[in-house]
Write a protein that holds these residues in place. Structure first.
Motif, PDB file in Angstrom:
ATOM      1  N   ASP A 243     -48.279  20.778  13.745  1.00 62.83           N
ATOM      2  CA  ASP A 243     -46.828  21.013  13.471  1.00 62.83           C
ATOM      3  C   ASP A 243     -46.186  22.232  12.762  1.00 62.83           C
ATOM      4  O   ASP A 243     -45.331  22.758  13.177  1.00 62.83           O
ATOM      5  N   ARG A 247     -43.776  25.163  14.188  1.00 62.06           N
ATOM      6  CA  ARG A 247     -42.550  25.731  13.271  1.00 62.06           C
ATOM      7  C   ARG A 247     -42.544  27.149  13.019  1.00 62.06           C
ATOM      8  O   ARG A 247     -41.685  27.916  12.937  1.00 62.06           O
ATOM      9  N   ARG A 248     -43.961  27.615  12.558  1.00 62.85           N
ATOM     10  CA  ARG A 248     -44.123  28.976  12.471  1.00 62.85           C
ATOM     11  C   ARG A 248     -43.656  29.833  13.666  1.00 62.85           C
ATOM     12  O   ARG A 248     -43.054  30.911  13.879  1.00 62.85           O
ATOM     13  N   ARG A 250     -41.620  28.744  15.759  1.00 63.33           N
ATOM     14  CA  ARG A 250     -40.103  28.894  16.157  1.00 63.33           C
ATOM     15  C   ARG A 250     -39.597  29.889  15.148  1.00 63.33           C
ATOM     16  O   ARG A 250     -38.372  30.682  15.668  1.00 63.33           O
ATOM     17  N   SER A 281     -42.577  18.282  15.271  1.00 60.37           N
ATOM     18  CA  SER A 281     -42.733  19.035  14.364  1.00 60.37           C
ATOM     19  C   SER A 281     -41.401  19.513  13.851  1.00 60.37           C
ATOM     20  O   SER A 281     -40.832  20.203  12.962  1.00 60.37           O
ATOM     21  N   ILE A 283     -38.916  20.979  15.636  1.00 54.41           N
ATOM     22  CA  ILE A 283     -38.357  22.560  16.233  1.00 54.41           C
ATOM     23  C   ILE A 283     -37.650  21.928  17.404  1.00 54.41           C
ATOM     24  O   ILE A 283     -37.533  21.088  18.215  1.00 54.41           O
TER      25      ILE A 283
END
Length: 462
Positions: A243, A247-248, A250, A281, A283
């Protein structure tokens, strides 16, 4: 046919005759038919009955298409209502009550930001065409041509989708030609970490490399129109992305104005324990590619995207069969049923239980190198215990053993799929309606199949 031995059909059973004629008439590109010599004649839930009278537990589910299993009553009723109503079955992209109901049901399930400010494009009735549409959309909106994709990816069998796919063996000339515009990035794969460290550290290094390449003026990357990824790689070997890594990705894409495309063709509609896999996650991608289960077992594919990307002209992406009324009715019924019955949560709970038992199985079978998955998207990677481990301690893949397990499972009335880098991952994709008793039967049969395949392998080596 020339060169074929003529054998009277009455020398075969009905099922054998059908299989024989298929092998003589159908393309060499057929896939499942080669490893699953089954002629289905009836099906309900996760049970298939073959022409030979044998019954099978289906853990393939139309490659993830059958969220509710075969012939679920709510799906059949939705189809019958359309047929009995006298409504047109073919309408191109005209507005209809059936289409409006499907779109409403779909938007009720989407991440809030997409539901409130999103657009939907109905594509040709296959996930690969939806991938083509997504790539075309971001290229049109950004004016850029490059694409960021990942090792191990599978996105379909048409040109741009093939270019984004990681398997060079299936890409062919069309995919390779389009692939000149694709930059391949490392996908986090704990068991076979490309950096030799695994875990969160390996995923973090992959994210750092991605950001570095994008910011390096001499990094050699074509200016990217978008990044496409699977929240869980399916054909790549059932590999869930962490997750924090999602996020990274995104954050990296958002900071650089790169649209993020989430391919949820196989992970959507509750499969991973959330309605959409990106929800784990938190996003919100710029584009979501949806197919398989959204059609309720019938062909349907759409993309949903942020309204600011909607810059293409009428007819920029079209197809004769993008108005499949029966699929929209079946899809709306499926989406509503999964949401109202809480089947995503059920998939999360049952998937955790099945994962725990599979890990217990691995403890007794050294040939099971890794067990992984999310929700009811599960995989076991089989390895060669006589091989040399790599620097990370991972053993070589065992595709012949996996094929033997596949055969032994079928002999025990269990249909599974193979996937992964070397076709050495046993994949389980049961319907979300699987019962506790059926899940136990699946695992019992799989355990027996692994034990039998191991015995045969050892006896063959001796």
């Amino acid at each position: 046919m020339p060169g074929q031995l003529a054998v009277p059909d009455d020398d075969f059973t009905e099922g054998e005759g059908i299989l024989r004629r298929q092998s003589l008439r159908e393309s060499g590109a057929r896939t499942y038919a080669r490893s699953l010599p089954v002629v289905p004649v009836r099906a309900r839930g996760m049970t298939i009955e073959g022409a030979d009278g044998r019954r099978y537990l289906d853990c393939l589910s139309g490659a993830g298409t059958l969220a509710l299993g075969h012939n679920h009553p709510v799906v059949l009723e939705a189809i019958r209502e359309v047929l009995d109503s006298g409504a047109p079955l073919h309408v191109l992209d005209l507005a209809t009550p059936v289409k409006d109901a499907f779109t409403t049901a779909l938007f009720e399930t989407l991440p809030r930001e997409l539901a409130e400010r999103g657009r939907v494009q109905f594509c040709g009735p296959a996930g690969t065409d939806a991938v083509e549409a997504a790539i075309k959309l971001v290229r049109t909106a950004t004016g850029r041509s490059g694409l960021l994709a990942f090792s191990g990816a599978y996105h379909g069998m048409t040109a741009a989708a093939l270019a984004a796919t990681g398997d060079t063996a299936v890409r062919g000339a069309a995919g390779e030609a389009a692939g000149a515009l694709v930059t391949r990035l490392p996908y986090p794969y704990d068991y076979r970490c490309p950096f030799g460290v695994g875990g969160d550290r390996g995923a973090d290094l992959g994210a750092r490399l991605t950001a570095n390449l994008l910011d390096d003026p001499k990094g050699g990357i074509q200016p990217p129109a978008g990044m496409i990824l699977e929240p869980v790689q399916g054909e790549g070997g059932v590999i869930p992305a962490p997750d924090f890594w999602l996020r990274r990705m995104r954050a990296i894409t958002a900071a650089r104005g790169i649209p993020l495309i989430a391919d949820e063709v196989q992970t959507g509609v509750g499969r991973t324990g959330a309605f959409w896999a990106v929800e784990h996650s938190g996003i919100v991608p710029d584009v979501m590619v949806l197919s398989k289960a959204v059609g309720g077992s019938l062909p349907l594919a759409v993309i949903v995207y942020r309204e600011e990307l909607d810059t293409w002209r009428p007819g920029a992406h079209a197809g004769t069969f993008r108005g499949n009324q029966l699929a929209m009715a079946a899809g709306a019924a499926t989406l509503t049923y999964v949401r109202e019955q809480g089947l995503a949560g059920r998939a999360a709970l049952l998937g955790d239980r099945m994962l725990a038992r599979l890990r217990g199985l691995a403890a007794h079978h050294p040939c099971v190198g890794d067990v992984r998955g999310r929700g009811l998207m599960l995989g076991l990677e089989l390895v060669d215990t006589a091989g040399e481990p790599d620097d990370h301690g991972s053993l070589p893949a065992a595709p012949r053993l996996a094929a033997a397990v596949h055969r032994e499972a079928l002999h025990r009335g269990l249909i599974v799929e193979l996937g992964g880098r070397h076709a050495a991952v046993i994949r389980l994709l049961p319907p979300l309606t699987i019962t506790d008793e059926q899940s136990e039967a699946v695992l019992d049969r799989l355990a027996d199949a692994i034990a039998a395949a191991e015995r045969d392998t050892h006896e063959g080596a001796a």
